[in-house]
Design an enzyme around this catalytic site. Structure first.
Site, PDB file in Angstrom:
ATOM      1  N   HIS A 241       0.792  -1.293  -0.124  1.00 47.37           N
ATOM      2  CA  HIS A 241       0.074  -0.004   0.095  1.00 47.37           C
ATOM      3  C   HIS A 241       0.797   1.375   0.135  1.00 47.37           C
ATOM      4  O   HIS A 241       0.858   2.029  -0.948  1.00 47.37           O
ATOM      5  CB  HIS A 241      -0.978  -0.120   1.316  1.00 47.37           C
ATOM      6  CG  HIS A 241      -2.003   1.261   1.214  1.00 47.37           C
ATOM      7  ND1 HIS A 241      -2.208   2.096   0.088  1.00 47.37           N
ATOM      8  CD2 HIS A 241      -2.899   1.721   2.319  1.00 47.37           C
ATOM      9  CE1 HIS A 241      -2.930   2.874   0.866  1.00 47.37           C
ATOM     10  NE2 HIS A 241      -3.574   2.848   2.071  1.00 47.37           N
ATOM     11  N   HIS A 280      -0.695   1.499 -12.775  1.00 45.07           N
ATOM     12  CA  HIS A 280      -1.563   1.696 -11.481  1.00 45.07           C
ATOM     13  C   HIS A 280      -2.710   0.828 -11.450  1.00 45.07           C
ATOM     14  O   HIS A 280      -3.442   0.475 -12.356  1.00 45.07           O
ATOM     15  CB  HIS A 280      -2.082   3.168 -11.393  1.00 45.07           C
ATOM     16  CG  HIS A 280      -2.536   3.678 -10.059  1.00 45.07           C
ATOM     17  ND1 HIS A 280      -3.813   3.214  -9.629  1.00 45.07           N
ATOM     18  CD2 HIS A 280      -1.972   4.216  -9.076  1.00 45.07           C
ATOM     19  CE1 HIS A 280      -3.959   3.704  -8.272  1.00 45.07           C
ATOM     20  NE2 HIS A 280      -3.026   4.409  -8.066  1.00 45.07           N
ATOM     21  N   ASP A 336       3.440   8.053  -7.568  1.00 45.73           N
ATOM     22  CA  ASP A 336       4.389   7.571  -6.742  1.00 45.73           C
ATOM     23  C   ASP A 336       5.718   7.704  -7.361  1.00 45.73           C
ATOM     24  O   ASP A 336       6.771   7.965  -6.789  1.00 45.73           O
ATOM     25  CB  ASP A 336       4.314   6.004  -6.487  1.00 45.73           C
ATOM     26  CG  ASP A 336       3.031   5.640  -5.699  1.00 45.73           C
ATOM     27  OD1 ASP A 336       2.832   6.424  -4.840  1.00 45.73           O
ATOM     28  OD2 ASP A 336       2.355   4.925  -6.011  1.00 45.73           O
TER      29      ASP A 336
END
Length: 399
Positions: A241, A280, A336
């Site tokens: 996560h 993603h 990210d």
């Protein structure tokens, strides 16, 4: 505090009203209907992220993190006066209690920063004699405190584990700028402030992700806000996560050590390694947050004199966009990917990245906790039993 937090969302009957009866026998209470939220919405097919009705592509480049906090908690953007009140309230709660600092000084120096943050947050709840106040107003007070103090915890631990005394928050600085100041006591680079503030905005909420769901489940039991946030932090700590940004930066470092980025990419692909930060689970098109953060990461790289990491990230992204595997599957850099560049360039070690994620997501966690409290029932998903049936008990002596 009411002037800072404005009006709570609709259906916010406090938990000491007749709804308290629903909390008295949690074993008999279920919330099996569809869970709903008005906090945020993700459409991965369209590449949309919505905060309280605002598209991230519109609000992301234009709003500050403080404005997003207010929006998520109050279902509207603040006017200048409301924003000023929120900033003052946050500033007033940033300092860590001496007792908590002394507790943190006793932690092992090699402890993972997320373990430290989780434990320090739990300790903060232990020190709060009013922690069990889960009325809407009480929960909003906890939300304000936690949002204000988590950056101080993160910065304090970074200094403590390196043998330095923590730096106290400085009056007059915004949320992002104050965090950077507490890391080294220096006036922060404006481009670093802008990039970090944008990062905080873009990661603030993201639908029913794993940590948000954990926070809501804990809240649904009638537990205090600290417990809900500690649950969320424990969930975020898991590498599946909260660890993607750290792993993306580790790959950039690995590529730099290799010396030839193109060759590194070819070898990584041949070995079947994942290119971290590309693709993603939710977004099937380009992550809208990456599009916003990419130019800020580049600007920070140029002004900081540390352009190496942005250059490597840009090169790997370019190589991926020329690779049939990524083209056929519509895999793009996600938030990210360039978050790693931003956080490393501002001076954070990779094991602090998930803590910085928590600094942002606390706004969304608290938004969803308040939403859960407004109409609270125990969350208990229906299970699909796949175990054995009709087993016959055999007495111990006969086994």
């Amino acid at each position: 505090m009411a002037s800072v937090c404005a009006q709570p969302p609709p259906n916010n009957d406090l938990l000491h009203n007749p709804k308290q009866e629903e909390l008295t026998d949690m074993s008999e209470t279920k919330k099996e209907e569809l869970m709903t939220t008005s906090s945020s919405f993700v459409d991965g097919t369209k590449g949309e992220l919505i905060y309280r009705g605002y598209d991230i592509r519109d609000i992301g480049p234009n709003a500050t993190f403080e404005e997003i906090i207010y929006l998520l908690w109050n279902d509207k953007l603040p006017n200048a006066h409301e924003l000023s009140l929120l900033k003052v309230a946050l500033e007033s709660k940033r300092a860590l209690p001496d007792l908590l600092l002394n507790v943190m000084r006793g932690f092992p120096w090699d402890a993972h920063p997320m373990a430290v943050l989780r434990t320090a947050t739990s300790a903060l709840g232990l020190l709060d004699r009013n922690a069990d106040n889960i009325t809407i107003d009480g929960a909003r007070e906890k939300a304000l405190l936690l949002t204000a103090v988590i950056p101080t915890m993160v910065a304090a631990w970074e200094r403590l584990r390196n043998g330095h005394d923590p730096i106290a928050p400085r009056a007059g600085l915004g949320h992002a700028a104050n965090f950077l100041y507490m890391l080294n006591g220096e006036e922060p680079n404006p481009d670093a402030v802008a990039a970090l503030d944008s990062y905080l905005v873009l990661l603030a909420d993201h639908g029913f992700n794993a940590s948000t769901f954990s926070a809501r489940v804990t809240t649904s039991t009638g537990a205090d806000v600290y417990s809900a946030i500690v649950s969320a932090m424990g969930t975020l700590k898991g590498p599946a996560h909260g660890g993607a940004t750290q792993r993306a930066m580790e790959q950039f470092i690995d590529a730099a050590q290799h010396g030839d980025v193109a060759q590194w990419f070819t070898e990584a692909r041949a070995a079947g390694k994942r290119i971290m930060g590309i693709g993603h689970r939710i977004y099937k098109v380009e992550d809208p947050r990456a599009r916003i953060l990419r130019p800020l990461a580049e600007k920070l790289a140029n002004s900081s004199g540390t352009s190496e990491w942005f250059g490597i990230a840009r090169d790997i992204e370019g190589l991926a966009r020329q690779d049939e595997y990524f083209i056929e599957r519509d895999l793009y850099a996600n938030v990210d990917y360039y978050s790693a560049v931003v956080l490393y360039t501002i001076g954070l070690p990779v094991d602090q990245f998930t803590c910085t994620f928590a600094m942002s997501r606390i706004a969304g966690w608290c938004s969803q906790v308040l939403e859960q409290l407004a109409d609270n029932r125990l969350i208990r998903p229906k299970e699909g039993y796949v175990g054995k049936r009709d087993q016959v008990f055999v007495p111990l002596a006969e086994r």
